[in-house]
Design a protein around this motif. Sequence first.
Motif, PDB file in Angstrom:
ATOM      1  N   VAL A  17      -8.081  -5.836   9.847  1.00  0.00           N
ATOM      2  CA  VAL A  17      -9.134  -7.153   9.275  1.00  0.00           C
ATOM      3  C   VAL A  17      -8.255  -7.697   8.114  1.00  0.00           C
ATOM      4  O   VAL A  17      -8.309  -8.993   8.083  1.00  0.00           O
ATOM      5  N   ALA A  18      -7.660  -7.760   7.074  1.00  0.00           N
ATOM      6  CA  ALA A  18      -6.505  -8.309   6.451  1.00  0.00           C
ATOM      7  C   ALA A  18      -5.760  -9.427   7.275  1.00  0.00           C
ATOM      8  O   ALA A  18      -5.896 -10.717   6.600  1.00  0.00           O
ATOM      9  N   ASP A  19      -5.371  -9.240   8.044  1.00  0.00           N
ATOM     10  CA  ASP A  19      -4.750  -9.362   8.756  1.00  0.00           C
ATOM     11  C   ASP A  19      -4.846 -11.415   9.435  1.00  0.00           C
ATOM     12  O   ASP A  19      -4.873 -11.890   9.302  1.00  0.00           O
ATOM     13  N   ASP A  20      -6.321 -11.089   9.911  1.00  0.00           N
ATOM     14  CA  ASP A  20      -7.168 -11.713  10.109  1.00  0.00           C
ATOM     15  C   ASP A  20      -7.360 -13.212   9.028  1.00  0.00           C
ATOM     16  O   ASP A  20      -8.027 -13.697   9.489  1.00  0.00           O
ATOM     17  N   GLU A  21      -7.403 -12.442   7.919  1.00  0.00           N
ATOM     18  CA  GLU A  21      -7.333 -13.869   7.012  1.00  0.00           C
ATOM     19  C   GLU A  21      -6.179 -13.968   6.199  1.00  0.00           C
ATOM     20  O   GLU A  21      -7.011 -14.174   5.067  1.00  0.00           O
ATOM     21  N   ASP A  22      -5.069 -13.587   7.087  1.00  0.00           N
ATOM     22  CA  ASP A  22      -4.048 -14.296   6.373  1.00  0.00           C
ATOM     23  C   ASP A  22      -3.703 -13.351   5.828  1.00  0.00           C
ATOM     24  O   ASP A  22      -2.990 -14.256   4.323  1.00  0.00           O
ATOM     25  N   TRP A  23      -3.835 -12.391   5.283  1.00  0.00           N
ATOM     26  CA  TRP A  23      -3.256 -11.261   4.189  1.00  0.00           C
ATOM     27  C   TRP A  23      -1.776 -10.350   4.260  1.00  0.00           C
ATOM     28  O   TRP A  23      -2.234 -10.178   5.748  1.00  0.00           O
ATOM     29  N   THR A  24      -1.096 -10.275   4.463  1.00  0.00           N
ATOM     30  CA  THR A  24       0.064  -9.080   4.752  1.00  0.00           C
ATOM     31  C   THR A  24      -0.442  -8.274   3.672  1.00  0.00           C
ATOM     32  O   THR A  24       0.436  -7.882   3.114  1.00  0.00           O
ATOM     33  N   VAL A  25      -0.398  -6.782   4.182  1.00  0.00           N
ATOM     34  CA  VAL A  25       0.035  -5.611   3.982  1.00  0.00           C
ATOM     35  C   VAL A  25       0.542  -5.030   4.690  1.00  0.00           C
ATOM     36  O   VAL A  25       1.371  -4.205   5.507  1.00  0.00           O
ATOM     37  N   LEU A  26       1.679  -4.212   4.049  1.00  0.00           N
ATOM     38  CA  LEU A  26       2.927  -3.463   3.913  1.00  0.00           C
ATOM     39  C   LEU A  26       2.671  -2.268   3.501  1.00  0.00           C
ATOM     40  O   LEU A  26       2.379  -1.961   2.503  1.00  0.00           O
ATOM     41  N   GLU A  27       3.330  -1.354   4.177  1.00  0.00           N
ATOM     42  CA  GLU A  27       3.257   0.274   3.540  1.00  0.00           C
ATOM     43  C   GLU A  27       4.743   0.494   2.853  1.00  0.00           C
ATOM     44  O   GLU A  27       5.752  -0.036   3.239  1.00  0.00           O
ATOM     45  N   ILE A  28       4.473   1.064   1.217  1.00  0.00           N
ATOM     46  CA  ILE A  28       5.166   1.792   1.053  1.00  0.00           C
ATOM     47  C   ILE A  28       5.412   2.879   0.613  1.00  0.00           C
ATOM     48  O   ILE A  28       4.470   3.845   0.829  1.00  0.00           O
ATOM     49  N   TYR A  29       6.878   4.237   1.041  1.00  0.00           N
ATOM     50  CA  TYR A  29       6.703   5.795   1.520  1.00  0.00           C
ATOM     51  C   TYR A  29       7.678   6.116   0.289  1.00  0.00           C
ATOM     52  O   TYR A  29       8.296   5.442  -0.385  1.00  0.00           O
ATOM     53  N   ALA A  30       7.266   7.359  -0.139  1.00  0.00           N
ATOM     54  CA  ALA A  30       8.291   7.880  -1.270  1.00  0.00           C
ATOM     55  C   ALA A  30       9.801   7.433  -0.950  1.00  0.00           C
ATOM     56  O   ALA A  30      10.367   7.410  -1.907  1.00  0.00           O
ATOM     57  N   ALA A  31       9.914   7.929   0.019  1.00  0.00           N
ATOM     58  CA  ALA A  31      11.461   7.778   0.403  1.00  0.00           C
ATOM     59  C   ALA A  31      11.801   6.196   0.179  1.00  0.00           C
ATOM     60  O   ALA A  31      12.942   5.893  -0.263  1.00  0.00           O
ATOM     61  N   ASP A  32      10.756   5.241   0.021  1.00  0.00           N
ATOM     62  CA  ASP A  32      11.310   3.423   0.104  1.00  0.00           C
ATOM     63  C   ASP A  32      11.582   3.326  -1.667  1.00  0.00           C
ATOM     64  O   ASP A  32      12.551   2.389  -1.296  1.00  0.00           O
ATOM     65  N   VAL A  33      10.782   4.328  -2.329  1.00  0.00           N
ATOM     66  CA  VAL A  33      10.692   4.126  -3.466  1.00  0.00           C
ATOM     67  C   VAL A  33      12.502   4.877  -4.037  1.00  0.00           C
ATOM     68  O   VAL A  33      13.693   4.340  -4.737  1.00  0.00           O
ATOM     69  N   GLU A  67       1.233  -1.002   0.070  1.00  0.00           N
ATOM     70  CA  GLU A  67      -0.101  -0.029  -0.325  1.00  0.00           C
ATOM     71  C   GLU A  67       1.199   1.321   0.175  1.00  0.00           C
ATOM     72  O   GLU A  67       1.543   1.094   0.572  1.00  0.00           O
ATOM     73  N   TYR A  68       0.939   2.054  -1.166  1.00  0.00           N
ATOM     74  CA  TYR A  68       1.323   3.536  -0.651  1.00  0.00           C
ATOM     75  C   TYR A  68       0.753   4.483  -0.257  1.00  0.00           C
ATOM     76  O   TYR A  68      -0.508   4.680  -0.139  1.00  0.00           O
ATOM     77  N   GLN A  69       1.743   4.967   0.277  1.00  0.00           N
ATOM     78  CA  GLN A  69       1.276   6.021   1.739  1.00  0.00           C
ATOM     79  C   GLN A  69       1.854   6.895   0.771  1.00  0.00           C
ATOM     80  O   GLN A  69       2.630   7.513   1.709  1.00  0.00           O
ATOM     81  N   GLY A  70       0.117   8.100   0.428  1.00  0.00           N
ATOM     82  CA  GLY A  70       1.269   9.255  -0.226  1.00  0.00           C
ATOM     83  C   GLY A  70       0.658  10.174   1.096  1.00  0.00           C
ATOM     84  O   GLY A  70       0.205   9.790   2.161  1.00  0.00           O
ATOM     85  N   ARG A  71      -0.067  11.467   0.677  1.00  0.00           N
ATOM     86  CA  ARG A  71       0.081  12.627   1.105  1.00  0.00           C
ATOM     87  C   ARG A  71      -1.191  12.437   1.803  1.00  0.00           C
ATOM     88  O   ARG A  71      -1.714  12.748   3.125  1.00  0.00           O
ATOM     89  N   ASP A  72      -2.111  11.682   1.705  1.00  0.00           N
ATOM     90  CA  ASP A  72      -3.823  11.230   1.279  1.00  0.00           C
ATOM     91  C   ASP A  72      -3.924  10.766   2.660  1.00  0.00           C
ATOM     92  O   ASP A  72      -4.919  10.670   2.904  1.00  0.00           O
TER      93      ASP A  72
END
Length: 320
Positions: free
Chosen positions: A277-293, A256-261
Amino acid sequence: MSLRWLPADLLTGPFTLDVARGAGVPQWRLRDAALHIPTRSVRSAAPVEDVFARATAFRAALPDDIAFSHVTAAQLWGLALPDVVAAQTELDVLRVTHRNRIRRTGCNGHRGLEARGTAIRLGLPLTGLVDTWVDLGEVLDRGLFRDDLVVVGDEVATRLAGPPDPGSDLPDWSIGPVLLRQALSRRVRPRGGVVLGSALELVRAPVRSPMETRARLMFVRAGFPEPMVNRDVHGRDGQWLLEGDLVWEAQRVVGEYQGRDHASIRQRSYDADRRAVADDEDWTVLEIYAADVYQPGRRIACLRRFARALDLDPAGLEIR
């Protein structure tokens, strides 16, 4: 200085000297220092500062058989360009091949209008979206690179989505890339054609922001399996959970890209709830920021984090 002497209909936009004289304005008045001079033979009561104002001012002095093209068309379409390109002030102006190029200070003259589709936007004649994308291949020397063409291509492809298929409420996202490919194939030995063709192979839709594209390209360049873009994520029972920016469905991983919004407390609370909620369903959600790019250290750490989540061997990837 006051311009109360100027007829009211000339206060609202740029005008030519001929129009002003036709309205009864004496020649000496047109030398008033309060008037702005965006280009030869044109005056304006208001400053001419952004690309729309400049194009509108120049349009008053240009022939009728032109269209704004290349970078200027991309700017007027509101496409995402690198800052160095978006800041360009000279206007790209296109005419048909058998007419002389526009030669005017502040303009880059081009020919070949007959080979492009056109549209009217903001009251100005422009090359169409797909031809504007192809034309950007001609101006790579102004600071554009392949990734920039992919960013613009994603945006154009997303805008040009087709109507939903029968029984679906989702647009047909496959139409945009097809239209881009058709536009490129219509050109005969286009400048930048190799780079455009390479970029086209990476164009996807739908894409919600330029940074989503750049994040996806970061993973592709590093040798990761390519994620799906903006796909619905469902639980074990088929219940909708969220729409993920970058989705590796087989591994149940979402980027998930985390922009200014996403900066507000309310939005971050909503995002945290979605991740839970996603974690409860065995999904892994990781954040991405501009600095990561953009920052090498952050990029390496981000890529390693996703490699672990995707169960990939970092030794087989180009993590740098």
